[in-house]
Design a protein around this motif. Structure first.
Motif, PDB file in Angstrom:
ATOM      1  N   LYS A   1      -4.891 -11.145   1.074  1.00 52.49           N
ATOM      2  CA  LYS A   1      -6.028 -10.810   1.919  1.00 52.49           C
ATOM      3  C   LYS A   1      -5.692  -9.505   2.634  1.00 52.49           C
ATOM      4  CE  LYS A   1      -7.984 -15.334   3.069  1.00 52.49           C
ATOM      5  NZ  LYS A   1      -6.984 -16.249   2.435  1.00 52.49           N
ATOM      6  N   GLY A   2      -6.735  -8.742   2.892  1.00 52.30           N
ATOM      7  CA  GLY A   2      -6.470  -7.506   3.628  1.00 52.30           C
ATOM      8  C   GLY A   2      -7.495  -6.443   3.313  1.00 52.30           C
TER       9      GLY A   2
ATOM     10  N   TYR B   1      -7.393  -3.591   1.557  1.00 48.12           N
ATOM     11  CA  TYR B   1      -7.593  -3.081   0.192  1.00 48.12           C
ATOM     12  C   TYR B   1      -8.213  -4.144  -0.706  1.00 48.12           C
ATOM     13  CZ  TYR B   1      -5.041   0.844   1.973  1.00 48.12           C
ATOM     14  OH  TYR B   1      -4.681   1.927   2.723  1.00 48.12           O
ATOM     15  N   ARG B   2      -7.854  -5.405  -0.438  1.00 45.48           N
ATOM     16  CA  ARG B   2      -8.477  -6.488  -1.192  1.00 45.48           C
ATOM     17  C   ARG B   2      -9.986  -6.500  -0.919  1.00 45.48           C
ATOM     18  NH1 ARG B   2      -8.153  -8.844  -5.776  1.00 45.48           N
ATOM     19  NH2 ARG B   2     -10.234  -8.011  -5.685  1.00 45.48           N
ATOM     20  N   ASN B   3     -10.353  -6.316   0.351  1.00 48.56           N
ATOM     21  CA  ASN B   3     -11.777  -6.316   0.697  1.00 48.56           C
ATOM     22  C   ASN B   3     -12.493  -5.139   0.057  1.00 48.56           C
ATOM     23  OD1 ASN B   3     -11.455  -8.619   2.154  1.00 48.56           O
ATOM     24  ND2 ASN B   3     -11.241  -7.576   4.135  1.00 48.56           N
ATOM     25  N   LEU B   4     -11.841  -3.972   0.102  1.00 52.12           N
ATOM     26  CA  LEU B   4     -12.416  -2.794  -0.547  1.00 52.12           C
ATOM     27  C   LEU B   4     -12.642  -3.063  -2.031  1.00 52.12           C
ATOM     28  CD1 LEU B   4     -10.545   0.338   0.851  1.00 52.12           C
ATOM     29  CD2 LEU B   4     -13.002  -0.079   0.840  1.00 52.12           C
ATOM     30  N   LYS B   5     -11.637  -3.695  -2.622  1.00 47.55           N
ATOM     31  CA  LYS B   5     -11.702  -3.969  -4.052  1.00 47.55           C
ATOM     32  C   LYS B   5     -12.837  -4.948  -4.364  1.00 47.55           C
ATOM     33  CE  LYS B   5      -8.024  -4.850  -7.400  1.00 47.55           C
ATOM     34  NZ  LYS B   5      -8.479  -4.085  -8.541  1.00 47.55           N
ATOM     35  N   TRP B   6     -12.993  -5.957  -3.507  1.00 51.30           N
ATOM     36  CA  TRP B   6     -14.126  -6.884  -3.709  1.00 51.30           C
ATOM     37  C   TRP B   6     -15.439  -6.117  -3.603  1.00 51.30           C
ATOM     38  CZ3 TRP B   6     -12.669 -10.485  -6.383  1.00 51.30           C
ATOM     39  CH2 TRP B   6     -11.676 -11.416  -6.047  1.00 51.30           C
ATOM     40  N   ALA B   7     -15.529  -5.234  -2.599  1.00 51.91           N
ATOM     41  CA  ALA B   7     -16.781  -4.515  -2.360  1.00 51.91           C
ATOM     42  C   ALA B   7     -17.127  -3.647  -3.567  1.00 51.91           C
ATOM     43  CB  ALA B   7     -16.663  -3.669  -1.095  1.00 51.91           C
TER      44      ALA B   7
ATOM     45  N   CYS C   1      -0.500  -4.521  -3.146  1.00 47.45           N
ATOM     46  CA  CYS C   1       0.849  -4.724  -2.617  1.00 47.45           C
ATOM     47  C   CYS C   1       0.908  -4.361  -1.130  1.00 47.45           C
ATOM     48  CB  CYS C   1       1.869  -3.938  -3.427  1.00 47.45           C
ATOM     49  SG  CYS C   1       1.400  -2.224  -3.707  1.00 47.45           S
ATOM     50  N   ILE C   2       0.061  -3.396  -0.739  1.00 49.13           N
ATOM     51  CA  ILE C   2       0.020  -3.009   0.672  1.00 49.13           C
ATOM     52  C   ILE C   2      -0.450  -4.200   1.501  1.00 49.13           C
ATOM     53  CG2 ILE C   2      -0.965  -1.413   2.338  1.00 49.13           C
ATOM     54  CD1 ILE C   2      -1.429   0.547   0.082  1.00 49.13           C
ATOM     55  N   ASP C   3      -1.553  -4.846   1.007  1.00 50.54           N
ATOM     56  CA  ASP C   3      -2.064  -6.022   1.704  1.00 50.54           C
ATOM     57  C   ASP C   3      -1.012  -7.125   1.761  1.00 50.54           C
ATOM     58  OD1 ASP C   3      -4.457  -4.858   2.209  1.00 50.54           O
ATOM     59  OD2 ASP C   3      -5.523  -5.762   0.516  1.00 50.54           O
ATOM     60  N   ALA C   4      -0.355  -7.355   0.620  1.00 48.34           N
ATOM     61  CA  ALA C   4       0.645  -8.426   0.547  1.00 48.34           C
ATOM     62  C   ALA C   4       1.773  -8.170   1.548  1.00 48.34           C
ATOM     63  CB  ALA C   4       1.189  -8.531  -0.871  1.00 48.34           C
ATOM     64  N   CYS C   5       2.257  -6.931   1.598  1.00 48.12           N
ATOM     65  CA  CYS C   5       3.370  -6.582   2.481  1.00 48.12           C
ATOM     66  C   CYS C   5       2.942  -6.702   3.941  1.00 48.12           C
ATOM     67  CB  CYS C   5       3.855  -5.167   2.165  1.00 48.12           C
ATOM     68  SG  CYS C   5       5.330  -4.708   3.091  1.00 48.12           S
ATOM     69  N   ASN C   6       1.714  -6.204   4.224  1.00 53.58           N
ATOM     70  CA  ASN C   6       1.263  -6.252   5.612  1.00 53.58           C
ATOM     71  C   ASN C   6       1.100  -7.682   6.127  1.00 53.58           C
ATOM     72  OD1 ASN C   6       1.325  -3.556   5.948  1.00 53.58           O
ATOM     73  ND2 ASN C   6      -0.872  -3.220   5.668  1.00 53.58           N
TER      74      ASN C   6
ATOM     75  N   VAL D   1       5.564  -7.707  -5.351  1.00 50.00           N
ATOM     76  CA  VAL D   1       5.662  -7.884  -6.794  1.00 50.00           C
ATOM     77  C   VAL D   1       4.737  -9.013  -7.239  1.00 50.00           C
ATOM     78  CG1 VAL D   1       7.213  -8.361  -8.710  1.00 50.00           C
ATOM     79  CG2 VAL D   1       8.035  -7.065  -6.722  1.00 50.00           C
ATOM     80  N   ALA D   2       4.717 -10.088  -6.438  1.00 47.95           N
ATOM     81  CA  ALA D   2       3.900 -11.245  -6.801  1.00 47.95           C
ATOM     82  C   ALA D   2       2.422 -10.887  -6.806  1.00 47.95           C
ATOM     83  CB  ALA D   2       4.160 -12.391  -5.825  1.00 47.95           C
ATOM     84  N   ALA D   3       2.019  -9.967  -5.943  1.00 48.78           N
ATOM     85  CA  ALA D   3       0.606  -9.638  -5.826  1.00 48.78           C
ATOM     86  C   ALA D   3       0.158  -8.626  -6.869  1.00 48.78           C
ATOM     87  CB  ALA D   3       0.308  -9.088  -4.432  1.00 48.78           C
TER      88      ALA D   3
END
Lengths: 505, 290
Positions: free
Chosen positions: A48-49, A51-57, A315-320, A292-294
């Motif tokens: 979640k985060g 970039y994920r939201n941007l990607k969904w949009a 990965c940015i979202d995952a790390c954050n 890596v997992a994301a």
């Protein structure tokens, strides 16, 4: 034969790697890398985060555009299709809202492709692989398929366990459901593609009542199969092995391009440490492996920018997410430029220079091509004349000694109204113009030619000239077609052939 | 040399049991997809052999369960094509040639079908596009017609031909004035000059003058008083610039001496009536039709 066989040291026992398990990390040099490696299946973890939201949009926008566009109507008057976006292969015409393209004008489509390519270069040099990570159909549909997969089979861990478990009724049910939904999406995708080439409401009815043509069913099947294979099975392999773009996109990048990058200077040395402040000798990276997992392509961004990275930023979202829990500074993995990373590492001030020679050149070329295309579109003629001279016979000698040439004249009337054009010939003194079954004229007069709306009209035209008017064997002659009311005019430079000069007495 | 088949420690694969200079070969199985594709081709091959002609014998071959042949398929396609064209061919057969000529839809078909039929049957003598050829093959694109250039006259000529065995054939025979000694050499020379004078290419005015009387007596009945030709008799026009057998003096003298008798087949005997009509309409539209 050798007298003795060297005793071969037994290699270390192979780790019992189950299907899909990550190989044990081994320090490898380039020489050690195998030429061929089996694909390691990627199980991207949900994040979640931002970039994920941007990607969904972007995904929602792209898919909506794709599925809805064929249904948008655009009134072009009677006798013309009312679909805003339509490539009618049978007509053959391409329609884009108010623009209508004839096959002779396919260069507009070439221009669009050129614009797309240069636009891609510009965006890449500014922001890295935004196209790959967000808007590329491969990414969009893979993301959609992964969403379905996650919804039916669960997240990363659950999927890995499911794949390793023996076949059971539950597993079979889940797999069947997943592939069923994938297939339906693929069918909708392949079906929607065909809608761009057919009248959408008509085709949908025909498709489901079995009245569509074999070609239509074939293409729906083809695109259904390719969607299912590419988004369901091939996934990141398309980006890594099939797509040429990742192979040369690096040429667009420089130290000022925004790319997904790992702040090595503060992350390393990594270690499984706790607390908001890492203990001495350790960096901020707690080596949790979530980046890596994301990753949808299964790479480790901490190894640096690499070919497989599509720049999606998950990965940015995952790390954050993790850094927030641990309480350490965010954006250990971030969108940043290489120059900024160097500056940050040294504690210097950062900045971003979007205006660079590279981006200026791309933007310049983009502007020029766009301007050329716009000019061509604005100056697009609605009348075109083509003349094809008869090759057999080259010329005909008439009984009074005059020379006659035959031509096939085509008038492309691109207007949606019936027009009467005036045809005349210039260039040969005393030429008589005969349009077969239509009319004739002499002495520079015109013959009226009727043309139906949006049609190509073909006429047989004869030009008769006295031999005295022919200065040489091949004489230039102009066919001029005019429409007095609209002022449309087009001319075609042809030749009039007479007897070889040495043969004449 | 053969060795024991054993399991390779590094890969877990069995060896083939062969060894060369200490190198053992792994018995790596074929990729599954390859193997299954291979099996599928075998099944396909068997099914194919049952359904289609496959095995030759000394004098024949197996026929296959479907009874399919390439010739049969061609015949079927030709049959289907004729079925497809039957309505328009029927219309052409039922329509008067002059009306065909005025019907844009039928002429659209004539332009396409006529070109093919012309290339198949007529172009051998009359040339591509009806350009004509030296040595007695008339141009069909010009405005000079020996047997008439109206649609009906062209249809008549195409249907029954010229100087052949058909009872409706166009027939006229020019006497062999020289060979049969109807005229002497001087007379032939004079009348040739006179004929050339009609189109303004004579070189001997005195001879041409002498030839006038010979022409009136021997030639005018077929070629017309002034050499304007008589279409009903098939007497070619002589006072224009178009010459079927050459317009120089030697050629004209040869024509008078030996006579020229070109032939054309009766196409009604070879082609169906609709195709003959298509050809006539096509020829009429080549540019010289009257």
């Amino acid at each position: 034969m050798h007298g003795q066989i060297d005793t071969v040291e037994k290699p270390p026992a192979k780790p019992s790697a189950g299907k899909g398990a990550k190989p044990a990390p081994v320090a490898m040099t380039a020489d050690d890398l195998p030429l061929y490696a089996n694909r390691v299946k990627v199980y991207p973890k949900a994040v979640k985060g931002l970039y994920r939201n941007l990607k969904w949009a972007v995904l929602a926008f792209c898919l909506t555009l794709y599925y809805v566009m064929p249904w948008v109507r655009w009134d072009r008057g009677p006798g013309a299709p009312d679909q805003a976006l339509l490539i009618d292969m049978g007509a053959p015409r391409a329609y884009f809202f108010w623009i209508e393209i004839w096959p002779q004008e396919v260069y507009f489509i070439t221009g669009l492709l050129v614009l797309g390519a240069i636009g891609l270069f510009l965006v890449t040099s500014l922001f890295g692989r935004l196209w790959c990570g967000y808007a590329c159909p491969q990414t969009v549909w893979t993301d959609l398929f992964m969403m379905v997969e996650r919804w039916i089979e669960g997240d990363r861990g659950a999927r890995m366990r499911l794949d390793q478990s023996p076949m059971s009724a539950g597993k079979l049910a889940r797999k069947t459901a997943k592939h069923g939904v994938w297939f339906l999406i693929a069918l909708a995708t392949g079906g929607a593609w065909v809608l761009y080439f057919n009248d959408a409401p008509t085709f949908v009815v025909e498709f489901f009542t079995g009245q569509a043509t074999v070609q239509q069913y074939f293409f729906v099947g083809l695109f259904t199969a390719s969607t299912y294979l590419l988004a369901g099975w091939a996934r990141e392999q398309v980006c890594t092995y099939m797509c040429p773009w990742p192979r040369f996109q690096a040429a667009m990048l420089d130290t000022q391009s925004m790319v997904v990058t790992y702040e090595k200077w503060r992350g390393e040395p990594r270690g499984k440490t706790k607390g908001a402040v890492p203990p001495d000798g350790f960096g901020d990276c707690i080596d949790c492996g979530q980046c890596v997992a994301a990753c949808p392509t299964g790479i480790d961004i901490r190894d640096g920018l690499q070919l497989e990275c599509i720049g999606c930023g998950l990965c940015i979202d995952a790390c954050n997410e993790i850094m927030t829990k641990v309480g350490r500074p965010l954006n250990l993995v971030r969108f940043d430029t290489e120059a900024n990373q160097l500056a940050r590492a040294c504690g210097q001030s950062t900045g971003w220079k979007p205006v660079r020679p590279r981006t200026l050149i791309y933007a310049g070329v983009l502007t020029v091509v766009a301007a050329v295309m716009l000019t061509a579109l604005l100056l697009r003629t609605t009348l075109e004349v083509n003349v094809l001279r008869d090759r057999a016979p080259l010329y005909v000698t008439l009984s009074d000694g005059d020379i006659r040439n035959g031509y096939t004249l085509k008038i492309l009337n691109k207007r949606r109204e019936a027009l009467t054009f005036q045809l005349s010939v210039t260039g040969i003194e005393g030429a008589r113009l005969v349009v077969q079954d239509v009319g004739e004229t002499a002495g520079g007069g015109t013959v009226p030619l009727a043309a139906a709306p949006d049609k190509v009209e073909t006429f047989r035209v004869f030009v008769i000239a006295p031999p005295a008017a022919l200065a040489q064997e091949s004489n230039p002659i102009d066919f001029v077609v005019e429409e007095p009311l609209s002022g449309d005019r087009d001319a075609y430079d042809a030749v009039f052939v007479g007897p070889h000069k040495t043969q004449r007495k | 040399m053969p060795t024991k088949i054993e399991k390779d420690a590094a890969t877990g694969q069995m060896t083939t049991g062969h060894e060369w200079d200490g190198i053992k070969e792994l018995n790596t199985p074929l990729p599954k997809w390859w193997l299954y594709t291979f099996y599928a081709t075998i099944v396909f091959g068997i099914v194919y052999m049952v359904l289609y002609p496959a095995w030759p014998s000394l004098s024949d071959h197996t026929k296959g369960a479907l009874g399919w042949t390439q010739r049969g398929e061609l015949a079927q396609k030709m049959e289907a094509e004729q079925q497809r064209l039957a309505p328009i061919m029927a219309r052409i057969e039922a329509t008067d040639i002059a009306d065909i000529r005025n019907d844009p839809e039928l002429m659209g078909y004539v332009a396409a079908a006529g070109r093919v039929a012309f290339a198949d049957n007529c172009a051998g003598c009359h040339g591509a596009g009806g350009a004509g050829a030296a040595g007695g093959f008339p141009s069909l694109a010009d405005d000079d017609w020996i047997w008439g250039g109206t649609p009906d006259q062209i249809l008549q000529t195409v249907s029954y031909g010229v100087r052949n065995a058909n009872e409706n054939s166009r027939i006229n025979d020019m006497p062999r004035f020289g060979v049969d000694q109807l005229l002497d050499r001087a007379q032939i020379d004079d009348v040739a000059e006179y004929v050339l004078a009609m189109s303004g290419t004579a070189t001997d005015a005195a001879a041409a003058e002498r030839g006038a009387a010979v022409y009136a007596e021997n030639c005018a009945s077929c070629h017309g008083e002034k050499g304007e030709g008589i279409v009903d008799l098939g007497g070619p026009r002589l006072n224009d610039g178009i010459w079927l057998y050459g317009g120089d003096k030697a050629s004209v003298v040869h024509s008078i001496t030996y006579a020229r008798r070109g032939n054309m087949p009766a196409w009604a005997e070879r082609l169906d009536p609709a195709t003959v009509k298509v050809l006539a309409a096509y020829v009429h539209a080549l540019g010289g039709g009257q």
